[in-house]
Scaffold this active site. Structure first.
Site, mmCIF file in Angstrom:
data_model
loop_
_atom_site.group_PDB
_atom_site.id
_atom_site.type_symbol
_atom_site.label_atom_id
_atom_site.label_comp_id
_atom_site.label_asym_id
_atom_site.label_seq_id
_atom_site.Cartn_x
_atom_site.Cartn_y
_atom_site.Cartn_z
ATOM 1 N N LEU A 62 0.836 -1.242 0.133
ATOM 2 C CA LEU A 62 0.064 0.110 0.099
ATOM 3 C C LEU A 62 0.939 1.264 -0.040
ATOM 4 O O LEU A 62 0.346 2.347 -0.206
ATOM 5 C CB LEU A 62 -1.020 0.112 1.275
ATOM 6 C CG LEU A 62 -1.924 -1.024 0.936
ATOM 7 C CD1 LEU A 62 -2.761 -0.954 2.511
ATOM 8 C CD2 LEU A 62 -2.740 -1.387 0.084
ATOM 9 N N LYS A 63 2.307 1.211 0.325
ATOM 10 C CA LYS A 63 2.854 2.462 0.201
ATOM 11 C C LYS A 63 2.449 3.553 1.033
ATOM 12 O O LYS A 63 2.375 4.743 0.755
ATOM 13 C CB LYS A 63 3.423 2.762 -1.215
ATOM 14 C CG LYS A 63 3.987 1.741 -1.841
ATOM 15 C CD LYS A 63 4.467 2.266 -3.315
ATOM 16 C CE LYS A 63 5.050 1.203 -4.171
ATOM 17 N NZ LYS A 63 4.072 -0.064 -4.741
ATOM 18 N N LEU A 64 2.231 3.321 2.322
ATOM 19 C CA LEU A 64 1.363 4.147 3.172
ATOM 20 C C LEU A 64 2.297 5.276 3.330
ATOM 21 O O LEU A 64 3.417 5.237 3.575
ATOM 22 C CB LEU A 64 1.026 3.501 4.527
ATOM 23 C CG LEU A 64 0.282 2.632 4.606
ATOM 24 C CD1 LEU A 64 0.184 1.729 5.742
ATOM 25 C CD2 LEU A 64 -1.104 2.596 3.840
ATOM 26 N N ASP A 66 1.602 9.043 5.345
ATOM 27 C CA ASP A 66 0.539 10.050 5.876
ATOM 28 C C ASP A 66 1.115 10.392 7.342
ATOM 29 O O ASP A 66 2.263 10.042 7.729
ATOM 30 C CB ASP A 66 -0.803 9.670 6.011
ATOM 31 C CG ASP A 66 -1.946 10.326 5.979
ATOM 32 O OD1 ASP A 66 -1.876 11.312 6.733
ATOM 33 O OD2 ASP A 66 -3.000 10.196 5.164
ATOM 34 N N ILE A 67 0.439 11.131 8.073
ATOM 35 C CA ILE A 67 0.978 11.370 9.606
ATOM 36 C C ILE A 67 1.158 10.159 10.090
ATOM 37 O O ILE A 67 0.484 9.135 10.161
ATOM 38 C CB ILE A 67 -0.124 12.541 10.343
ATOM 39 C CG1 ILE A 67 -1.162 12.132 10.383
ATOM 40 C CG2 ILE A 67 0.036 13.948 9.283
ATOM 41 C CD1 ILE A 67 -2.322 12.958 11.209
ATOM 42 N N PRO A 68 1.985 10.192 11.148
ATOM 43 C CA PRO A 68 1.937 8.893 11.943
ATOM 44 C C PRO A 68 0.844 8.236 12.711
ATOM 45 O O PRO A 68 0.780 7.101 12.692
ATOM 46 C CB PRO A 68 3.151 9.584 12.899
ATOM 47 C CG PRO A 68 3.888 10.452 12.532
ATOM 48 C CD PRO A 68 2.906 11.276 11.561
ATOM 49 N N THR A 117 10.808 2.695 -8.654
ATOM 50 C CA THR A 117 11.670 1.905 -9.649
ATOM 51 C C THR A 117 11.159 2.565 -11.009
ATOM 52 O O THR A 117 11.962 2.655 -12.076
ATOM 53 C CB THR A 117 11.462 0.438 -9.835
ATOM 54 O OG1 THR A 117 10.002 0.083 -9.874
ATOM 55 C CG2 THR A 117 12.129 -0.338 -8.570
#
Length: 227
Positions: A62-64, A66-68, A117
């Site tokens: 998902l390659k998150l 965002d804020i922690p 990539t």
């Protein structure tokens, strides 16, 4: 690790119904199945559960970023879906990576994506990251591992430098892998599966070369035989 266990087959399909024949064919020949944004956006955690029923660990890509606090909650939900691996963007910073590791818990390995990539030096320069991709990849890899990431996602061009920078512990997962003679598509930094493994990759992610093969299972076996 057996050669076949190094292969992660990407389920790059719009629905799990479309992915299932492919997934069933390749599951006995690979080590992992990857659920990415397209499939997860369509079907959510059900896609992860369906893939897991085929008997292979599921890599939820998902390659998150965002804020922690948001990433921690998302990682917790991803863990509940049954994913074994989860990606976040290392560029989200050390605190975000730490939050992802907390949310995922001990049963899920958090992998930090360094530089996509599809990006070359010119593309990186256009977004304010001047210099060769390797410098950015190594810097982000060190940051992420220092924050607790259990692995790094990088291109085959940087995997040797990343291994030297982070040591033997983190899992190195390498997309942008194309068998000799295969089209690069939208990938900018690619190598063959054997080249990636020789450079230090633990796991190679293979999408279109398997999905588009006339016999995906045979294609997976051929890749494994070359590792």
């Amino acid at each position: 690790m057996k050669p076949s266990e190094r292969i992660c087959a990407a389920l790059d399909f719009p629905t799990f119904a479309a992915a299932e024949p492919f997934a069933r064919a390749v599951a006995p020949e690979v080590g992992l199945l990857k659920v990415g944004l397209e499939l997860f956006a369509a079907e959510g955690p059900a896609a992860v559960r369906a893939a897991a029923r085929l008997g292979r660990p599921v890599f939820l890509d998902l390659k998150l970023h965002d804020i922690p606090n948001t990433v921690e909650g998302a990682a917790r939900s991803a863990a509940a879906s049954g994913a074994a691996l989860l990606t976040v963007h290392a560029a989200g910073g050390a605190e975000m990576v730490k939050a992802a590791v907390r949310g995922a818990g001990p049963g899920v390995r958090v992998l930090a994506v360094t530089v996509l990539t599809s990006l070359d030096a010119a593309a990186l320069d256009a977004v304010g990251l001047a210099g060769p991709p390797e410098a950015a990849v190594v810097r982000l890899a060190r940051l992420a591992v220092g924050a607790g990431a259990g692995g790094i996602v990088c291109s085959p061009h940087e995997v040797a430098a990343v291994r030297a920078a982070v040591g033997p512990g983190p899992l190195l997962v390498v997309p942008g892998v194309r068998p000799a003679g295969a089209a690069k598509g939208d990938q900018a930094r690619v190598a063959t599966p054997a080249e990636a493994v020789r450079a230090g990759a633990d796991v190679i992610v293979v999408g279109r070369p398997l999905r588009d093969a006339p016999d995906p299972a045979a294609a997976a076996r051929a890749i494994a035989a070359g590792l």
